[in-house]
Design a protein around this motif. Structure first.
Motif, PDB file in Angstrom:
ATOM      1  N   THR A   1       0.844  -1.199   0.000  1.00 39.72           N
ATOM      2  CA  THR A   1       0.000   0.000   0.000  1.00 39.72           C
ATOM      3  C   THR A   1       0.879   1.249   0.000  1.00 39.72           C
ATOM      4  OG1 THR A   1      -1.693  -1.169   1.286  1.00 39.72           O
ATOM      5  CG2 THR A   1      -1.838   1.238   1.204  1.00 39.72           C
ATOM      6  N   PRO A   2       0.626   2.197  -0.921  1.00 40.01           N
ATOM      7  CA  PRO A   2       1.426   3.431  -0.932  1.00 40.01           C
ATOM      8  C   PRO A   2       1.330   4.168   0.400  1.00 40.01           C
ATOM      9  CG  PRO A   2       0.133   3.240  -2.948  1.00 40.01           C
ATOM     10  CD  PRO A   2      -0.344   2.156  -2.035  1.00 40.01           C
ATOM     11  N   VAL A   3       2.425   4.810   0.777  1.00 41.98           N
ATOM     12  CA  VAL A   3       2.485   5.533   2.044  1.00 41.98           C
ATOM     13  C   VAL A   3       1.374   6.571   2.146  1.00 41.98           C
ATOM     14  CG1 VAL A   3       3.855   7.234   3.309  1.00 41.98           C
ATOM     15  CG2 VAL A   3       4.940   5.144   2.474  1.00 41.98           C
ATOM     16  N   VAL A   4       1.155   7.320   1.074  1.00 40.09           N
ATOM     17  CA  VAL A   4       0.127   8.372   1.079  1.00 40.09           C
ATOM     18  C   VAL A   4      -1.239   7.779   1.410  1.00 40.09           C
ATOM     19  CG1 VAL A   4      -1.064  10.091  -0.320  1.00 40.09           C
ATOM     20  CG2 VAL A   4       1.397   9.791  -0.556  1.00 40.09           C
ATOM     21  N   VAL A   5      -1.543   6.634   0.829  1.00 40.87           N
ATOM     22  CA  VAL A   5      -2.843   5.991   1.043  1.00 40.87           C
ATOM     23  C   VAL A   5      -2.965   5.484   2.481  1.00 40.87           C
ATOM     24  CG1 VAL A   5      -4.334   4.076   0.329  1.00 40.87           C
ATOM     25  CG2 VAL A   5      -3.037   5.377  -1.388  1.00 40.87           C
TER      26      VAL A   5
ATOM     27  N   ILE B   1      -3.759  14.000  -3.141  1.00 40.45           N
ATOM     28  CA  ILE B   1      -2.418  13.668  -3.640  1.00 40.45           C
ATOM     29  C   ILE B   1      -2.412  12.281  -4.274  1.00 40.45           C
ATOM     30  CG2 ILE B   1      -0.047  13.132  -2.948  1.00 40.45           C
ATOM     31  CD1 ILE B   1      -0.215  15.297  -0.858  1.00 40.45           C
ATOM     32  N   ALA B   2      -3.055  11.324  -3.593  1.00 35.41           N
ATOM     33  CA  ALA B   2      -3.081   9.950  -4.103  1.00 35.41           C
ATOM     34  C   ALA B   2      -3.800   9.868  -5.448  1.00 35.41           C
ATOM     35  CB  ALA B   2      -3.748   9.036  -3.078  1.00 35.41           C
ATOM     36  N   LEU B   3      -4.963  10.526  -5.556  1.00 40.00           N
ATOM     37  CA  LEU B   3      -5.749  10.455  -6.790  1.00 40.00           C
ATOM     38  C   LEU B   3      -5.041  11.166  -7.939  1.00 40.00           C
ATOM     39  CD1 LEU B   3      -9.360  11.033  -5.385  1.00 40.00           C
ATOM     40  CD2 LEU B   3      -8.292   8.874  -6.084  1.00 40.00           C
ATOM     41  N   VAL B   4      -4.454  12.322  -7.654  1.00 42.77           N
ATOM     42  CA  VAL B   4      -3.729  13.054  -8.693  1.00 42.77           C
ATOM     43  C   VAL B   4      -2.535  12.237  -9.187  1.00 42.77           C
ATOM     44  CG1 VAL B   4      -2.278  15.080  -9.123  1.00 42.77           C
ATOM     45  CG2 VAL B   4      -4.453  15.342  -7.929  1.00 42.77           C
ATOM     46  N   SER B   5      -1.944  11.461  -8.280  1.00 43.14           N
ATOM     47  CA  SER B   5      -0.787  10.632  -8.634  1.00 43.14           C
ATOM     48  C   SER B   5      -1.187   9.307  -9.269  1.00 43.14           C
ATOM     49  CB  SER B   5       0.065  10.357  -7.380  1.00 43.14           C
ATOM     50  OG  SER B   5       0.496  11.567  -6.788  1.00 43.14           O
ATOM     51  N   GLY B   6      -2.494   9.078  -9.409  1.00 42.85           N
ATOM     52  CA  GLY B   6      -2.979   7.858 -10.036  1.00 42.85           C
ATOM     53  C   GLY B   6      -2.923   6.631  -9.150  1.00 42.85           C
ATOM     54  N   MET B   7      -2.903   6.825  -7.820  1.00 40.64           N
ATOM     55  CA  MET B   7      -2.830   5.695  -6.895  1.00 40.64           C
ATOM     56  C   MET B   7      -4.219   5.159  -6.570  1.00 40.64           C
ATOM     57  SD  MET B   7      -0.092   7.172  -4.125  1.00 40.64           S
ATOM     58  CE  MET B   7       1.470   7.897  -4.641  1.00 40.64           C
TER      59      MET B   7
END
Length: 301
Positions: A27-31, A196-202
Protein backbone atom coordinates in the motif's frame (compact mmCIF):
# COMPACT_ATOMS: atom_id res chain seq x y z
CA UNK A 1 -4.12 14.63 35.54
CA UNK A 2 -1.05 16.05 33.79
CA UNK A 3 1.02 13.02 34.83
CA UNK A 4 -1.61 10.64 33.41
CA UNK A 5 -1.69 12.51 30.10
CA UNK A 6 2.11 12.57 30.01
CA UNK A 7 2.57 8.84 30.70
CA UNK A 8 -0.20 7.81 28.31
CA UNK A 9 1.28 9.88 25.50
CA UNK A 10 4.78 8.46 26.02
CA UNK A 11 3.62 4.83 25.99
CA UNK A 12 1.28 5.25 23.01
CA UNK A 13 3.55 7.29 20.78
CA UNK A 14 6.61 5.30 21.76
CA UNK A 15 4.87 2.23 20.31
CA UNK A 16 3.38 3.79 17.15
CA UNK A 17 6.76 3.89 15.40
CA UNK A 18 6.80 0.09 15.21
CA UNK A 19 3.20 0.02 13.98
CA UNK A 20 4.20 2.43 11.21
CA UNK A 21 6.90 -0.03 10.12
CA UNK A 22 4.25 -2.76 9.87
CA UNK A 23 2.22 -0.62 7.44
CA UNK A 24 5.01 -0.39 4.89
CA UNK A 25 4.64 -2.67 1.88
CA UNK A 26 2.27 -2.88 -1.04
CA UNK A 27 0.00 0.00 0.00
CA UNK A 28 1.43 3.43 -0.93
CA UNK A 29 2.48 5.53 2.04
CA UNK A 30 0.13 8.37 1.08
CA UNK A 31 -2.84 5.99 1.04
CA UNK A 32 -1.93 4.40 4.39
CA UNK A 33 -1.73 7.77 6.13
CA UNK A 34 -4.93 8.99 4.45
CA UNK A 35 -6.86 5.95 5.74
CA UNK A 36 -5.31 6.31 9.20
CA UNK A 37 -6.53 9.85 9.70
CA UNK A 38 -9.80 9.39 7.82
CA UNK A 39 -10.70 6.59 10.24
CA UNK A 40 -9.48 8.60 13.22
CA UNK A 41 -11.52 11.62 12.12
CA UNK A 42 -14.70 9.57 11.64
CA UNK A 43 -14.28 7.88 15.03
CA UNK A 44 -13.67 11.19 16.76
CA UNK A 45 -16.68 12.83 15.10
CA UNK A 46 -18.83 9.84 16.11
CA UNK A 47 -17.70 10.17 19.74
CA UNK A 48 -18.46 13.89 19.71
CA UNK A 49 -21.91 13.29 18.22
CA UNK A 50 -22.62 10.64 20.86
CA UNK A 51 -21.72 13.21 23.54
CA UNK A 52 -23.82 15.84 21.72
CA UNK A 53 -20.79 18.11 21.55
CA UNK A 54 -20.61 21.19 19.38
CA UNK A 55 -18.95 20.32 16.06
CA UNK A 56 -19.11 23.63 14.24
CA UNK A 57 -16.09 25.92 13.98
CA UNK A 58 -15.90 29.49 12.77
CA UNK A 59 -14.40 30.19 9.35
CA UNK A 60 -11.21 31.45 10.99
CA UNK A 61 -10.99 28.34 13.18
CA UNK A 62 -11.48 26.10 10.15
CA UNK A 63 -8.41 27.75 8.62
CA UNK A 64 -6.43 26.92 11.76
CA UNK A 65 -7.74 23.34 11.71
CA UNK A 66 -6.68 23.01 8.07
CA UNK A 67 -3.19 24.28 8.96
CA UNK A 68 -3.02 21.71 11.77
CA UNK A 69 -4.05 19.06 9.28
CA UNK A 70 -1.13 19.98 7.01
CA UNK A 71 1.39 20.06 9.87
CA UNK A 72 0.28 17.30 12.27
CA UNK A 73 -1.86 14.91 10.23
CA UNK A 74 -0.31 14.66 6.77
CA UNK A 75 3.02 16.18 5.74
CA UNK A 76 4.86 15.23 8.91
CA UNK A 77 3.74 11.62 8.64
CA UNK A 78 4.56 11.47 4.95
CA UNK A 79 8.13 12.22 5.99
CA UNK A 80 8.12 9.77 8.93
CA UNK A 81 6.59 6.87 6.98
CA UNK A 82 9.01 7.25 4.06
CA UNK A 83 11.93 7.67 6.47
CA UNK A 84 10.99 4.35 8.11
CA UNK A 85 11.70 2.66 4.76
CA UNK A 86 15.35 3.59 5.25
CA UNK A 87 15.75 3.70 9.05
CA UNK A 88 14.76 1.38 11.92
CA UNK A 89 11.61 2.75 13.56
CA UNK A 90 13.48 3.36 16.82
CA UNK A 91 16.01 5.65 15.14
CA UNK A 92 13.14 7.61 13.61
CA UNK A 93 11.82 8.15 17.13
CA UNK A 94 15.20 9.37 18.38
CA UNK A 95 15.34 12.05 15.66
CA UNK A 96 11.76 12.98 16.57
CA UNK A 97 12.90 13.54 20.15
CA UNK A 98 14.60 16.72 18.93
CA UNK A 99 11.13 18.31 18.68
CA UNK A 100 11.59 20.36 21.89
CA UNK A 101 14.71 21.91 20.34
CA UNK A 102 12.83 22.79 17.17
CA UNK A 103 9.95 24.22 19.21
CA UNK A 104 12.34 26.60 20.94
CA UNK A 105 14.05 27.45 17.64
CA UNK A 106 10.73 28.15 15.94
CA UNK A 107 9.66 30.36 18.85
CA UNK A 108 12.87 32.32 18.26
CA UNK A 109 12.23 32.71 14.53
CA UNK A 110 8.46 33.27 14.65
CA UNK A 111 7.92 35.04 17.97
CA UNK A 112 11.40 36.53 18.43
CA UNK A 113 11.97 34.71 21.75
CA UNK A 114 15.75 34.65 21.76
CA UNK A 115 17.24 31.34 23.00
CA UNK A 116 19.52 31.29 26.02
CA UNK A 117 23.07 30.00 26.16
CA UNK A 118 21.68 26.90 27.92
CA UNK A 119 19.47 26.26 24.89
CA UNK A 120 22.42 26.58 22.51
CA UNK A 121 24.45 24.17 24.65
CA UNK A 122 21.63 21.63 24.75
CA UNK A 123 20.96 21.92 21.02
CA UNK A 124 24.64 21.28 20.26
CA UNK A 125 24.68 18.22 22.57
CA UNK A 126 21.53 16.87 20.90
CA UNK A 127 22.92 17.42 17.40
CA UNK A 128 26.17 15.63 18.30
CA UNK A 129 24.02 12.81 19.70
CA UNK A 130 22.25 12.35 16.35
CA UNK A 131 25.63 12.30 14.59
CA UNK A 132 26.87 9.54 16.94
CA UNK A 133 23.60 7.66 16.58
CA UNK A 134 24.08 7.31 12.84
CA UNK A 135 27.88 7.06 12.93
CA UNK A 136 27.96 3.26 12.74
CA UNK A 137 25.80 3.26 9.59
CA UNK A 138 27.93 5.91 7.88
CA UNK A 139 31.28 4.45 8.95
CA UNK A 140 30.55 0.76 8.42
CA UNK A 141 29.57 -1.57 5.64
CA UNK A 142 26.00 -0.34 5.81
CA UNK A 143 27.03 3.11 4.57
CA UNK A 144 24.38 4.23 2.12
CA UNK A 145 23.03 7.59 0.96
CA UNK A 146 19.56 6.20 1.70
CA UNK A 147 20.40 6.48 5.41
CA UNK A 148 21.11 10.19 4.97
CA UNK A 149 17.89 10.54 2.97
CA UNK A 150 15.92 8.87 5.76
CA UNK A 151 17.58 11.09 8.36
CA UNK A 152 16.72 14.28 6.45
CA UNK A 153 13.11 13.16 5.98
CA UNK A 154 12.80 12.38 9.68
CA UNK A 155 14.15 15.86 10.51
CA UNK A 156 11.69 17.47 8.09
CA UNK A 157 8.80 15.54 9.63
CA UNK A 158 9.88 16.71 13.08
CA UNK A 159 9.94 20.31 11.79
CA UNK A 160 6.33 20.01 10.54
CA UNK A 161 5.35 18.53 13.91
CA UNK A 162 7.00 21.44 15.72
CA UNK A 163 5.11 24.03 13.67
CA UNK A 164 1.89 22.13 14.41
CA UNK A 165 2.70 22.32 18.13
CA UNK A 166 2.90 26.09 18.00
CA UNK A 167 -0.31 26.38 15.96
CA UNK A 168 -2.17 24.14 18.43
CA UNK A 169 -0.89 26.07 21.44
CA UNK A 170 -1.98 29.35 19.85
CA UNK A 171 -5.39 27.90 18.96
CA UNK A 172 -6.04 26.59 22.47
CA UNK A 173 -4.92 29.87 24.02
CA UNK A 174 -7.69 31.52 21.98
CA UNK A 175 -10.26 29.08 23.34
CA UNK A 176 -10.66 26.77 20.36
CA UNK A 177 -12.28 23.47 21.49
CA UNK A 178 -9.67 20.69 21.45
CA UNK A 179 -11.62 17.64 20.26
CA UNK A 180 -13.70 19.25 17.47
CA UNK A 181 -10.61 21.07 16.21
CA UNK A 182 -8.62 17.81 16.17
CA UNK A 183 -11.44 15.96 14.39
CA UNK A 184 -11.65 18.59 11.67
CA UNK A 185 -7.85 18.79 11.38
CA UNK A 186 -7.56 15.02 10.92
CA UNK A 187 -10.30 15.20 8.30
CA UNK A 188 -8.54 17.97 6.42
CA UNK A 189 -5.26 16.07 6.58
CA UNK A 190 -6.84 12.92 5.13
CA UNK A 191 -8.61 14.85 2.33
CA UNK A 192 -5.31 16.49 1.39
CA UNK A 193 -3.63 13.07 1.20
CA UNK A 194 -6.49 11.53 -0.80
CA UNK A 195 -6.16 14.35 -3.36
CA UNK A 196 -2.42 13.67 -3.64
CA UNK A 197 -3.08 9.95 -4.10
CA UNK A 198 -5.75 10.45 -6.79
CA UNK A 199 -3.73 13.05 -8.69
CA UNK A 200 -0.79 10.63 -8.63
CA UNK A 201 -2.98 7.86 -10.04
CA UNK A 202 -2.83 5.70 -6.89
CA UNK A 203 -5.53 3.25 -5.86
CA UNK A 204 -7.11 3.88 -2.46
CA UNK A 205 -7.25 0.13 -1.78
CA UNK A 206 -5.21 -1.19 1.14
CA UNK A 207 -3.44 -4.47 1.87
CA UNK A 208 -6.03 -6.80 3.42
CA UNK A 209 -3.72 -8.71 5.74
CA UNK A 210 -4.11 -9.09 9.52
CA UNK A 211 -0.76 -7.39 10.17
CA UNK A 212 -1.52 -4.34 8.03
CA UNK A 213 -5.11 -3.93 9.23
CA UNK A 214 -4.21 -4.35 12.91
CA UNK A 215 -1.48 -1.71 12.51
CA UNK A 216 -3.93 0.59 10.70
CA UNK A 217 -6.58 0.38 13.42
CA UNK A 218 -3.99 0.67 16.21
CA UNK A 219 -2.58 3.82 14.63
CA UNK A 220 -6.03 5.28 13.90
CA UNK A 221 -7.65 4.59 17.29
CA UNK A 222 -4.85 4.32 19.86
CA UNK A 223 -2.15 6.36 18.14
CA UNK A 224 -4.35 9.10 16.68
CA UNK A 225 -7.69 9.44 18.49
CA UNK A 226 -6.26 8.80 21.95
CA UNK A 227 -2.56 9.64 21.51
CA UNK A 228 -2.93 12.95 19.71
CA UNK A 229 -5.67 14.23 21.98
CA UNK A 230 -3.76 13.39 25.16
CA UNK A 231 -0.73 15.14 23.68
CA UNK A 232 -2.64 18.22 22.48
CA UNK A 233 -4.37 18.38 25.86
CA UNK A 234 -0.88 18.54 27.39
CA UNK A 235 0.04 21.35 24.98
CA UNK A 236 -3.00 23.28 26.20
CA UNK A 237 -2.19 22.61 29.89
CA UNK A 238 1.55 23.20 30.05
CA UNK A 239 2.56 24.70 26.68
CA UNK A 240 4.26 23.35 23.56
CA UNK A 241 7.81 23.39 24.95
CA UNK A 242 7.04 21.41 28.12
CA UNK A 243 4.59 19.05 26.40
CA UNK A 244 7.27 18.15 23.87
CA UNK A 245 9.16 16.57 26.77
CA UNK A 246 7.24 13.42 25.88
CA UNK A 247 9.47 13.09 22.84
CA UNK A 248 12.52 12.79 25.12
CA UNK A 249 11.21 9.45 26.41
CA UNK A 250 9.75 8.13 23.13
CA UNK A 251 13.10 6.67 22.01
CA UNK A 252 13.37 4.50 25.11
CA UNK A 253 10.07 2.82 24.26
CA UNK A 254 10.59 2.83 20.49
CA UNK A 255 14.16 1.50 20.53
CA UNK A 256 13.20 -1.26 22.96
CA UNK A 257 10.43 -2.39 20.59
CA UNK A 258 12.71 -1.98 17.57
CA UNK A 259 15.31 -4.20 19.26
CA UNK A 260 12.72 -6.88 20.03
CA UNK A 261 10.78 -6.91 16.77
CA UNK A 262 13.08 -5.43 14.09
CA UNK A 263 16.41 -6.82 15.28
CA UNK A 264 17.93 -3.38 15.77
CA UNK A 265 21.63 -3.84 16.62
CA UNK A 266 23.04 -1.60 19.33
CA UNK A 267 26.59 -0.27 19.08
CA UNK A 268 28.71 1.87 21.37
CA UNK A 269 28.08 4.83 19.05
CA UNK A 270 24.30 4.36 19.06
CA UNK A 271 24.11 4.05 22.85
CA UNK A 272 26.21 7.20 23.25
CA UNK A 273 24.03 8.96 20.67
CA UNK A 274 20.79 8.22 22.55
CA UNK A 275 22.34 9.38 25.83
CA UNK A 276 23.52 12.64 24.23
CA UNK A 277 20.15 13.36 22.59
CA UNK A 278 18.32 12.88 25.90
CA UNK A 279 21.00 14.86 27.77
CA UNK A 280 20.67 17.72 25.29
CA UNK A 281 16.92 17.89 25.84
CA UNK A 282 17.33 17.78 29.61
CA UNK A 283 20.00 20.48 29.45
CA UNK A 284 17.58 22.80 27.68
CA UNK A 285 14.42 22.10 29.63
CA UNK A 286 15.56 20.52 32.90
CA UNK A 287 14.05 17.39 34.43
CA UNK A 288 10.33 16.92 33.64
CA UNK A 289 7.97 17.41 36.58
CA UNK A 290 6.64 13.80 36.56
CA UNK A 291 10.23 12.51 36.81
CA UNK A 292 11.03 15.02 39.54
CA UNK A 293 8.06 13.79 41.59
CA UNK A 294 9.08 10.16 41.02
CA UNK A 295 12.67 10.82 42.13
CA UNK A 296 11.44 12.77 45.14
CA UNK A 297 9.06 9.96 46.19
CA UNK A 298 11.88 7.41 45.76
CA UNK A 299 14.19 9.40 48.01
CA UNK A 300 11.46 9.94 50.59
CA UNK A 301 10.78 6.21 50.80
Amino acid sequence: MTSVLYTTTVLIWGSTWLAIAYQLGDTPVVVSIAWRFALASVILFALLLARKSQLQLSTENHKIAALLGLCLFSNNFLCFYIATQYLPSGLNAVVFSLAPMLNALNLWVIEKRRPTMIFLQGALIGFIGVVFLFASQFMGAEMDLNILYGLLLSMLGTFFFSIGNLVSARAQSKGMPLLPTTAWAMGYGSIYLVVIALVSGMSLAVTMTPTYLSALFYLAIIGSVIGFNTYLALVGRIGAAKAAYCTVLFPLVALSLSTLFEGYQWTGFSMLGVILVITGNLRVFGIPEPLKRYLYSTRAS
